[in-house]
Design a protein around this motif. Structure first.
Motif, PDB file in Angstrom:
ATOM      1  N   TYR A 195       0.837  -1.195   0.000  1.00 17.66           N
ATOM      2  CA  TYR A 195       0.000   0.000   0.000  1.00 17.66           C
ATOM      3  C   TYR A 195       0.875   1.249   0.000  1.00 17.66           C
ATOM      4  CZ  TYR A 195      -3.788   3.074   1.495  1.00 17.66           C
ATOM      5  OH  TYR A 195      -4.709   4.073   1.569  1.00 17.66           O
ATOM      6  N   ASN A 251       2.154   6.897  -6.732  1.00 19.52           N
ATOM      7  CA  ASN A 251       1.133   7.900  -7.050  1.00 19.52           C
ATOM      8  C   ASN A 251       1.630   9.295  -6.713  1.00 19.52           C
ATOM      9  OD1 ASN A 251      -0.523   5.753  -7.637  1.00 19.52           O
ATOM     10  ND2 ASN A 251      -1.611   5.803  -5.698  1.00 19.52           N
ATOM     11  N   TYR A 294      -4.972  11.464 -16.889  1.00 20.35           N
ATOM     12  CA  TYR A 294      -6.340  11.470 -16.377  1.00 20.35           C
ATOM     13  C   TYR A 294      -7.369  11.229 -17.468  1.00 20.35           C
ATOM     14  CZ  TYR A 294      -4.014  13.422 -12.347  1.00 20.35           C
ATOM     15  OH  TYR A 294      -3.170  13.614 -11.291  1.00 20.35           O
ATOM     16  N   SER A 327      -5.872   8.823  -7.280  1.00 19.81           N
ATOM     17  CA  SER A 327      -5.064   7.617  -7.134  1.00 19.81           C
ATOM     18  C   SER A 327      -5.001   7.162  -5.682  1.00 19.81           C
ATOM     19  CB  SER A 327      -3.667   7.857  -7.695  1.00 19.81           C
ATOM     20  OG  SER A 327      -3.099   9.004  -7.130  1.00 19.81           O
ATOM     21  N   THR A 363      -6.489   3.614  -4.548  1.00 17.13           N
ATOM     22  CA  THR A 363      -5.578   2.606  -3.990  1.00 17.13           C
ATOM     23  C   THR A 363      -6.157   2.048  -2.700  1.00 17.13           C
ATOM     24  OG1 THR A 363      -3.723   3.791  -4.938  1.00 17.13           O
ATOM     25  CG2 THR A 363      -3.214   2.212  -3.216  1.00 17.13           C
ATOM     26  N   LYS A 368      -8.974  -0.285  -3.501  1.00 18.46           N
ATOM     27  CA  LYS A 368      -8.463  -1.544  -4.049  1.00 18.46           C
ATOM     28  C   LYS A 368      -7.951  -2.433  -2.916  1.00 18.46           C
ATOM     29  CE  LYS A 368      -5.000  -3.226  -7.270  1.00 18.46           C
ATOM     30  NZ  LYS A 368      -3.746  -2.853  -7.924  1.00 18.46           N
ATOM     31  N   SER A 406     -16.076  10.199 -15.063  1.00 15.05           N
ATOM     32  CA  SER A 406     -15.340   9.561 -16.150  1.00 15.05           C
ATOM     33  C   SER A 406     -13.850   9.504 -15.825  1.00 15.05           C
ATOM     34  CB  SER A 406     -15.593  10.298 -17.464  1.00 15.05           C
ATOM     35  OG  SER A 406     -15.353  11.668 -17.325  1.00 15.05           O
ATOM     36  N   ILE A 407     -13.332  10.566 -15.216  1.00 10.38           N
ATOM     37  CA  ILE A 407     -11.911  10.556 -14.856  1.00 10.38           C
ATOM     38  C   ILE A 407     -11.643   9.475 -13.812  1.00 10.38           C
ATOM     39  CG2 ILE A 407     -10.065  11.931 -13.851  1.00 10.38           C
ATOM     40  CD1 ILE A 407     -11.500  14.404 -14.899  1.00 10.38           C
ATOM     41  N   ILE A 416     -11.659   5.969 -15.412  1.00 11.79           N
ATOM     42  CA  ILE A 416     -10.413   5.683 -16.131  1.00 11.79           C
ATOM     43  C   ILE A 416      -9.316   5.290 -15.144  1.00 11.79           C
ATOM     44  CG2 ILE A 416      -8.569   6.714 -17.518  1.00 11.79           C
ATOM     45  CD1 ILE A 416     -10.686   8.507 -18.796  1.00 11.79           C
ATOM     46  N   GLN A 417      -9.187   6.087 -14.090  1.00  8.96           N
ATOM     47  CA  GLN A 417      -8.126   5.800 -13.119  1.00  8.96           C
ATOM     48  C   GLN A 417      -8.359   4.480 -12.409  1.00  8.96           C
ATOM     49  OE1 GLN A 417      -6.891   9.099 -10.585  1.00  8.96           O
ATOM     50  NE2 GLN A 417      -7.642  10.514 -12.120  1.00  8.96           N
ATOM     51  N   ARG A 470      -7.260   1.700 -14.741  1.00 10.35           N
ATOM     52  CA  ARG A 470      -5.797   1.646 -14.882  1.00 10.35           C
ATOM     53  C   ARG A 470      -5.159   1.077 -13.624  1.00 10.35           C
ATOM     54  NH1 ARG A 470      -4.796   7.152 -17.818  1.00 10.35           N
ATOM     55  NH2 ARG A 470      -5.280   6.509 -19.937  1.00 10.35           N
ATOM     56  N   MET A 471      -5.794   1.400 -12.492  1.00  9.67           N
ATOM     57  CA  MET A 471      -5.264   0.941 -11.212  1.00  9.67           C
ATOM     58  C   MET A 471      -5.510  -0.546 -11.031  1.00  9.67           C
ATOM     59  SD  MET A 471      -5.064   2.863  -7.846  1.00  9.67           S
ATOM     60  CE  MET A 471      -3.951   3.726  -8.822  1.00  9.67           C
ATOM     61  N   GLN A 479     -13.482   2.810 -23.036  1.00 11.76           N
ATOM     62  CA  GLN A 479     -13.540   1.426 -22.556  1.00 11.76           C
ATOM     63  C   GLN A 479     -13.667   1.343 -21.039  1.00 11.76           C
ATOM     64  OE1 GLN A 479     -11.324   2.411 -24.816  1.00 11.76           O
ATOM     65  NE2 GLN A 479     -10.657   0.743 -26.148  1.00 11.76           N
TER      66      GLN A 479
END
Lengths: 303, 378
Positions: free
Chosen positions: A3, A10, A221, B209, B213, B216, B234-235, B238-239, B242-243, B266
């Motif tokens: 973590y 990040n 982003y 992020s 995190t 997750k 939407s932002i 996407i993140q 990707r994460m 997507q």
């Protein structure tokens, strides 16, 4: 531990972007003691020119065949465009006020900022513009830690730009002229350094770096919006002050610190205090060391 | 002296239009409120365009007897309570007979209170917070659904259709999103879904992020995004992709917007969104779609509700044959017809019923996925 490492990555990515923007603030302040509030708008303009170019390339199918050339071209053209934009702004809005009070130039900067962000809204619309970024999706996974290709790209690009800026400022003649102008405009003029040209150049370099940050933010982003320059602008300005305004190494360090503190604050305490932590650090540093981390106490009224 | 006379004359000339402006009668004035600038500008413009489409329809049908034209005065609230009250006052000065708006609940609540002092009818197309209609103001109506209907519907969906056991809830600290997130948290507890995390982000932020995190690491089945605006959504989507966030993403009505998918692409695929059900095969919707898309492009989330609100208002004014709020309200309560978005029939408190169902994003489109009555649709 996973973590922590993930949050560290990040934080470095975000910090790198702040550092790139912060450099523009600090360099301009270094040479003419002006806080260029329009700097955030150069960053936003960079994001927009980037999306226009990349969409153009993607529309022609060039992104699939030559992704790196397209990306390189976009970066170069965008940085060039924003450099010219900044030089133009400097000529129109700051040069006529060079010998007036500093407050006049500051207000002019605020005006330019509002003008540019509204011009962006009127020409590009109020909706988000998506970046054609599918190409760079994905990343490496180490257990729970994910490092996306984009994060690696952003950090690498940031390092390359920062190193080349350092070489430019500290190793070349042009850099020497810049530092001389920053120290004393009158004296440097006496040894045949054209201060107006150097100031123009400083604006151009700062805006070029901000434009690069704009494209990277767009890719990272996934979209850009006309008001995207405001918040990062304020954060980067804080980063410049934190590092000691006028000091290039300080701005890089300040950007990194603000980015990390934000991410760790959000990751370990709560997302709603993200901005609070960034500014607490700023206040704390200024309280104990009013010149910022790397700043030196100079008398501004030098002749 | 000469200079002073000259400047007085110029001043006088400048004031002339203000003197004669309001007298040019025979124009029915209605107002709209919504954020036309700032981060939510897209939604505010949708509302404005929806109302304009409605005016066009009514004018094509012969307009309102006794008036030559219907004029819209769109006001920018910027999703800011202070500016919302200022634009409400401006609309009062413009002597509008009714207002469509606003967008953010935090704007609608104070603005409608101001407009209520002058007995001006307000129909909100987008504010879902309970307090909009629960305050007992006589002239406040709502075209969209309510948060206290959306939250239980969303939780029921997550439990029944997705088999959720754990949930991570995120909001962006606006009156609307936080109220909804609170509702989801309450309903989750009641239905036995464990809340493993609850966090907030700031409006206008782009970097999520850190929070993602955390989500997750907690490993919840469901990641519930309660956000004010599709652009943040939407932002975030996407993140999250990707994460490598594995949780199923469920979100609220504000994500029901074509731009959400245009930006997220997507990353939006497979996301679930709760939104009021609109039958897109009805004649009323098709007529509206034709007029709207011809002039304003794609239909945004709240454009349809704004259109229906404006139609309801103008129809009632026509039926009442007057702009007296009491009589217009009486006509509005009598309305009972198929609008573009839903069957228009106002309840006593001004609500028009909620019909939340779950949609799934599939190939760039919102596909109805689940309804409270029928369960998962095949």
């Amino acid at each position: 531990m996973d973590y922590f490492i993930q949050q560290l990555i990040n934080g470095i990515t975000l910090g790198g972007i702040y550092a790139l923007i912060a450099l523009g603030y600090t360099m301009v302040y270094g040479v003419i003691q002006l806080i260029n509030f329009a700097h955030g708008e150069f960053f936003a303009a960079g994001g927009y020119v980037g999306v226009i170019l990349l969409s153009y390339f993607a529309g022609r199918g060039l992104m699939e065949t030559h992704p790196w050339i397209c990306l390189g071209m976009s970066f170069m053209l965008t940085m060039g465009y924003c450099a010219f934009l900044a030089m133009g702004v400097e000529k129109v809005a700051y040069l006529p006020l060079r010998n007036q009070s500093r407050l006049a130039a500051l207000l002019s900067a605020l005006g330019v900022s509002i003008f540019l962000s509204n011009a962006l809204m009127l020409t590009q619309g109020v909706f988000d513009k998506p970046y054609p970024g599918e190409l760079f999706n994905g990343g490496w996974e180490f257990g729970l830690v994910t490092i996306s290709y984009l994060q690696v790209m952003i950090v690498t690009m940031t390092i390359v730009l920062l190193v080349s800026l350092n070489i430019l400022v500290f190793k070349t003649k042009m850099g020497m002229a810049m530092r001389a102008t920053a120290q004393d405009k009158t004296m440097s003029a006496l040894v045949a350094i054209g201060s107006n040209r150097i100031i123009s150049l400083t604006f151009a370099i700062g805006a070029g770096l901000a434009a690069a940050a704009g494209i990277m933010v767009g890719l990272y982003y996934g979209s850009v919006r006309y008001d995207m320059g405001f918040v990062p602008g304020i954060k980067a300005f804080s980063a410049a002050v934190l590092g000691g305004i006028g000091n290039i190494t300080g701005a890089m360090l300040g950007g990194l610190i603000i980015g990390m503190v934000e991410i760790f604050g959000a990751g370990y305490i709560s997302g709603q205090y993200k901005d609070v932590f960034a500014f607490i650090i700023l206040i704390a540093v200024l309280y104990f060391k009013p010149t910022g981390i790397m700043g030196v106490n100079v008398d501004d009224t030098r002749v | 002296m000469k200079k002073r006379v000259l400047s007085m004359m110029v001043m006088g000339l400048i004031l002339v239009p203000f003197l004669f402006g309001p007298v040019s009668a025979k124009t029915l004035r209605i107002g709209s409120m919504g954020p036309l600038t700032g981060p939510y500008a897209a939604d505010g413009n949708d509302i404005k365009n929806g109302v304009l489409a409605a005016i066009k329809v009514i004018e094509d049908e012969g307009g309102i007897p006794g008036y030559d034209t219907i004029q819209l005065f769109p006001q920018d609230t910027a999703c800011d309570p202070k500016q919302a009250v200022a634009s409400a006052n401006k609309l009062i000065n413009l002597e509008v007979v009714g207002v469509i708006g606003a967008y953010c609940s935090s704007s609608t609540i104070p603005a409608s209170a101001t407009l209520a002092e002058e007995d001006i009818i307000v129909i909100t197309p987008a504010s879902t917070h309970q307090d909009v209609t629960d305050r007992g103001l006589p002239y406040v109506f709502r075209m969209c659904g309510r948060d206290d209907a959306q939250a239980p519907a969303a939780v029921k969906f997550m439990k029944e259709a997705l088999g959720a056991k754990t949930i991570f809830i995120l909001d962006d600290k606006t009156t609307y999103s936080q109220g909804l997130a609170d509702g989801v948290a309450k309903a989750s507890e009641a239905m036995g879904i464990e809340i493993v995390g609850r966090d907030h982000v700031n409006q206008g932020d782009k970097d999520f992020s850190a929070v993602l995190t955390m989500a997750k690491t907690k490993g919840a089945d469901i990641f519930y995004m309660s956000l004010q605006n599709h652009s943040t959504g939407s932002i975030m989507a996407i993140q999250a992709r990707r994460m490598g966030l594995k949780a199923k993403i469920v979100s609220n009505d504000a994500m029901f917007h074509p731009n959400f998918m245009k930006v997220a692409k997507q990353a939006a695929e497979g996301i679930y969104v709760t939104y009021g059900y609109t039958d897109k095969t009805t004649d009323a919707y098709k007529k509206y779609e034709k007029i709207f898309t011809a002039k304003y492009g794609e239909i945004g989330a709240y454009a349809t509700y704004a259109y229906d609100g404006a139609i309801a208002l103008l129809k009632s004014i026509k039926a009442a044959g007057s702009t007296d709020p009491e009589r217009v309200k009486a006509e509005m309560m009598k309305l009972d017809y198929d609008g573009a978005s839903k069957h228009v029939k106002f309840e006593k408190n001004g609500d028009s019923g909620s019909s939340y169902i779950a949609f799934q994003v599939k190939n760039g489109d919102y596909v109805p996925y689940w309804t409270p009555a029928q369960g998962v649709l095949k």
